[in-house]
Design a protein around this motif. Structure first.
Motif, PDB file in Angstrom:
ATOM      1  N   GLU A 377      89.519  91.753 139.916  1.00 45.59           N
ATOM      2  CA  GLU A 377      88.788  91.672 139.168  1.00 45.59           C
ATOM      3  C   GLU A 377      88.319  90.444 138.156  1.00 45.59           C
ATOM      4  OE1 GLU A 377      86.844  94.506 135.370  1.00 45.59           O
ATOM      5  OE2 GLU A 377      88.897  95.196 136.172  1.00 45.59           O
ATOM      6  N   THR A 378      87.338  89.960 137.940  1.00 41.51           N
ATOM      7  CA  THR A 378      86.989  88.661 137.152  1.00 41.51           C
ATOM      8  C   THR A 378      86.572  89.388 135.960  1.00 41.51           C
ATOM      9  OG1 THR A 378      86.525  87.505 139.083  1.00 41.51           O
ATOM     10  CG2 THR A 378      86.105  86.428 137.085  1.00 41.51           C
ATOM     11  N   PRO A 379      87.317  89.306 134.926  1.00 41.31           N
ATOM     12  CA  PRO A 379      86.787  89.867 133.576  1.00 41.31           C
ATOM     13  C   PRO A 379      85.475  89.246 133.094  1.00 41.31           C
ATOM     14  CG  PRO A 379      89.239  89.163 133.431  1.00 41.31           C
ATOM     15  CD  PRO A 379      88.665  88.641 134.736  1.00 41.31           C
ATOM     16  N   GLY A 380      84.615  89.939 132.589  1.00 38.84           N
ATOM     17  CA  GLY A 380      83.466  89.547 132.335  1.00 38.84           C
ATOM     18  C   GLY A 380      82.266  89.420 133.447  1.00 38.84           C
ATOM     19  N   SER A 381      82.685  89.295 134.726  1.00 36.91           N
ATOM     20  CA  SER A 381      81.751  88.845 135.711  1.00 36.91           C
ATOM     21  C   SER A 381      81.537  90.194 136.769  1.00 36.91           C
ATOM     22  CB  SER A 381      82.234  87.701 136.376  1.00 36.91           C
ATOM     23  OG  SER A 381      82.184  86.510 135.623  1.00 36.91           O
ATOM     24  N   VAL A 394      80.879  94.380 142.975  1.00 38.72           N
ATOM     25  CA  VAL A 394      79.898  95.207 141.826  1.00 38.72           C
ATOM     26  C   VAL A 394      80.160  94.153 140.415  1.00 38.72           C
ATOM     27  CG1 VAL A 394      79.671  97.214 140.518  1.00 38.72           C
ATOM     28  CG2 VAL A 394      80.324  97.273 142.797  1.00 38.72           C
ATOM     29  N   GLY A 395      79.039  94.062 140.041  1.00 38.87           N
ATOM     30  CA  GLY A 395      78.774  93.220 138.713  1.00 38.87           C
ATOM     31  C   GLY A 395      77.631  92.530 138.547  1.00 38.87           C
ATOM     32  N   GLY A 396      77.897  91.292 137.765  1.00 39.15           N
ATOM     33  CA  GLY A 396      76.654  90.780 137.498  1.00 39.15           C
ATOM     34  C   GLY A 396      75.794  90.217 138.610  1.00 39.15           C
ATOM     35  N   SER A 397      74.615  89.863 138.680  1.00 46.51           N
ATOM     36  CA  SER A 397      73.790  89.279 139.625  1.00 46.51           C
ATOM     37  C   SER A 397      74.481  88.110 140.212  1.00 46.51           C
ATOM     38  CB  SER A 397      72.143  89.157 139.253  1.00 46.51           C
ATOM     39  OG  SER A 397      71.675  90.464 138.914  1.00 46.51           O
ATOM     40  N   ASN A 398      74.852  86.955 139.381  1.00 45.59           N
ATOM     41  CA  ASN A 398      75.159  86.032 139.854  1.00 45.59           C
ATOM     42  C   ASN A 398      76.727  85.851 140.487  1.00 45.59           C
ATOM     43  OD1 ASN A 398      73.205  84.146 138.833  1.00 45.59           O
ATOM     44  ND2 ASN A 398      74.203  84.268 136.638  1.00 45.59           N
ATOM     45  N   PHE A 399      77.442  86.891 139.865  1.00 40.70           N
ATOM     46  CA  PHE A 399      78.706  87.093 140.661  1.00 40.70           C
ATOM     47  C   PHE A 399      78.621  87.575 141.999  1.00 40.70           C
ATOM     48  CE2 PHE A 399      82.367  90.072 141.094  1.00 40.70           C
ATOM     49  CZ  PHE A 399      83.319  89.148 141.265  1.00 40.70           C
TER      50      PHE A 399
END
Length: 615
Positions: A377-381, A394-399
């Motif tokens: 996991e990349t915190p915040g992303s 799974v995460g933000g669009s950029n990530f």
């Protein structure tokens, strides 16, 4: 305090009423037997004893700088005894002592829902101490203790369910007739009752800080409060006494008949002010408590009855306060439910708020989640891992775009509703779709607004610290008159102050940032007994349920209780003055006047108890 003193304090009023009744009956029997002098002695004794007790109570009240309308009853009994009318004195004594009992009965009926809340406090809990179960006082429980809740037991403190599921009777807090099913990890409030199989609970708060302890403190405060209408009655007691004495004195002076003055005093006892007003107000408060709306004082109920404007916080008030899945968009033939299942399975390894929302949404749809492996996991992303043999990101669009070989989440981002959060999903290196999360408008919000309008709340203002475009969108959907966003706590206070210039204002909120606005409003309403302590303390009304529907009913109850109180006063005092007029002109002898006044008392108190009924 001695045992005798405690006995008299508890049973003094009933004994006084019984004494007045027995002397009245004894005198009547003696009169029927031809012993007229003995009958007079019975009646004189009954009137004298009650008069002495009443005078002692009046002296105590005066020492506390309180002046009440019981002085009129003392005057009428004294005059009856002085004018050799012992029967009238005994009837007034029974009227006074019986009125006290009637007051106890009426207030007992009126307070029954609040008293029931106080009676449900748990005293002990079955706590796991090592390998053993031990019954301990709830004051000894600390956060992290594991307790056993058996069938039919009151939950002693707030906690987290440590069982797959449990059926819990929430009626004490919500008025719901059907049990509610809780699942493992759910927060369970104290004061409810386990109504199914036994289950374990991990405590999260000490007993003194738990939901039900706070409710008990609020109930006790509400029971001790005195409504402005009741204080108004006390304030005008001296004027009523003066009017009574003037009418009685004028009748005696103009006719020379002292019995006319006595008759005026006998019918002058203003029980509509002494009894009917507090009974109606307390009835309204008690009825509101039965549906999960705790009104802290009689003054708050009176003000609630006059409210015409409602200012509402958005998050947690008109919306659920929790992000929910509002849309799932997929590409390349991926099934929406399967993408949600896989994404939620992976997100079980994250404590991010969006991850919790995905997991909750998948469980609500009955999707079977799998165990994720190789999670990073990349915190915040975002988060990556393997589920059922498939590599997911799974995460933000950029990530997600950076960790995918093909596809772009932004291609699916057209016409996204204001305030929505986007969770992108990639499967085996290819973008599979996006999931839109949003703080959802409560399912019953429109019905609640309509219910408020039916209760004569005519203006609605949405006030929130959320983005202005999101707040306006919610306001438009709900038909709100005015919507304000991007507000700091002091901005909400300014809005409350401006709206108060139009009409009495009710402010509804659930967070610490709402506390100043709740305090500034005519009536502050805190959402949920488990809401922020600051908002509950600042509020005049606390909702014991996470639902605005009962508040609309409570507004109608408040209007009804206030109307009934005013009606009882107007009719009761009107009848008393009419009876005083008949007495002054000689059409109402003392004995008949005392009986008539008792009938008036019973009528207005029974009328006040109508406030217990649902409007």
């Amino acid at each position: 305090m001695s045992a005798l003193s405690r006995f008299l304090e508890k049973n003094g009023r009933p004994l006084l009423a019984i004494l007045a009744l027995l002397t009245l009956a004894g005198g009547a029997f003696a009169q029927w037997s031809g012993a007229a002098s003995l009958s007079a002695q019975f009646w004189f004794a009954g009137g004298s004893v009650v008069l002495v007790v009443l005078l002692v109570e009046i002296v105590r009240s005066l020492m506390q700088r309180q002046f009440g309308l019981d002085v009129v009853a003392a005057l009428s009994m004294s005059a009856a005894l002085a004018f050799d009318e012992p029967l009238a004195a005994n009837i007034v004594a029974l009227m006074y002592a019986g009125g006290q009992q009637l007051e106890n009965f009426a207030e007992g009926r009126a307070r029954r829902e609040m008293t029931a809340l106080l009676g449900r406090v748990a005293r002990t809990a079955m706590c796991y101490c090592g390998d053993k179960l031990e019954e301990v006082p709830i004051e000894r429980l600390v956060p992290g203790d594991r307790v056993l809740i058996r069938r039919g037991e009151v939950i002693p403190v707030d906690g987290v369910l440590a069982a797959p599921a449990a059926d819990i009777d929430m009626s004490a807090l919500t008025g719901e007739s059907m049990p509610v099913r809780f699942f493992e990890g759910d927060q369970v409030p104290s004061g409810c009752v386990g109504c199914g199989a036994a289950f374990d609970l991990i405590t999260t708060l000490p007993a003194a800080e738990s939901t039900y302890a706070g409710i008990v403190r609020l109930v006790k405060s509400a029971q001790e409060s005195k409504a402005p209408m009741v204080r108004l009655a006390d304030r005008y007691a001296l004027w009523f006494l003066m009017a009574t004495v003037i009418i009685a004195g004028a009748a005696w002076w103009l006719t020379g008949d002292r019995l006319r003055a006595l008759s005026v005093l006998v019918v002058a006892t203003p029980c509509p002010l002494i009894l009917a007003v507090p009974v109606a107000i307390i009835s309204g408060m008690s009825r509101a408590a039965s549906i999960g709306v705790l009104i802290k004082s009689g003054g708050a109920l009176e003000t609630l009855a006059r409210v015409r404007t409602a200012i509402l916080d958005k998050t947690g008030t008109m919306t659920t306060g929790r992000a929910g899945v509002v849309d799932i968009r997929t590409v390349n033939g991926v099934e929406a439910s399967e993408m949600l299942r896989l994404a939620a399975s992976l997100d079980q390894a994250s404590n991010h708020a969006s991850a919790e929302s995905l997991v909750a949404a998948a469980k609500a749809r009955g999707l079977a989640l799998s165990k994720p492996t190789d999670v990073t996991e990349t915190p915040g992303s975002g988060i990556a891992g393997t589920v059922d043999g498939r590599r997911l990101v799974v995460g933000g669009s950029n990530f997600v775009k950076e960790h995918s070989r093909t596809g772009d989440p932004y291609d699916l981002g057209e016409s996204i509703p204001p305030g929505s959060a986007v969770v992108a999903v990639s499967m085996d290196g290819a973008v599979a779709g996006i999931i839109l999360l949003s703080d959802q408008v409560r399912g019953d919000a429109l019905e609640t607004i309509a219910a408020f309008r039916n209760a004569d709340v005519s203006r609605f203002v949405l006030a929130s610290g959320d983005r202005a475009d999101v707040v306006r969108a919610v306001g438009t959907r709900l038909g709100i008159d005015t919507a304000h966003g991007d507000l700091a706590p002091n901005d909400k206070v300014d809005i409350v102050v401006r709206e108060r210039e139009r009409a009495p204002v009710m402010m509804i909120g659930d967070g610490v940032n709402d506390a100043p606005a709740l305090a500034a409003a005519d009536v502050g309403v805190a959402m949920g007994a488990r809401g922020a302590a600051a908002s509950s303390e600042a509020a005049d009304v606390v909702l014991l349920v996470d639902d605005l529907g009962p508040l609309a009913i409570a507004v109608s109850l408040a209007r009804r209780a206030r109307m009934i109180a005013l009606q009882s006063v107007a009719v009761g005092i009107g009848l008393s003055f009419a009876a005083m007029g008949f007495a002054a002109f000689g059409y109402l002898p003392p004995v008949e006047g005392a009986i008539l006044q008792e009938v008036i008392d019973v009528a207005v108190i029974l009328n006040a108890l109508r406030a217990l009924a649902r409007p």
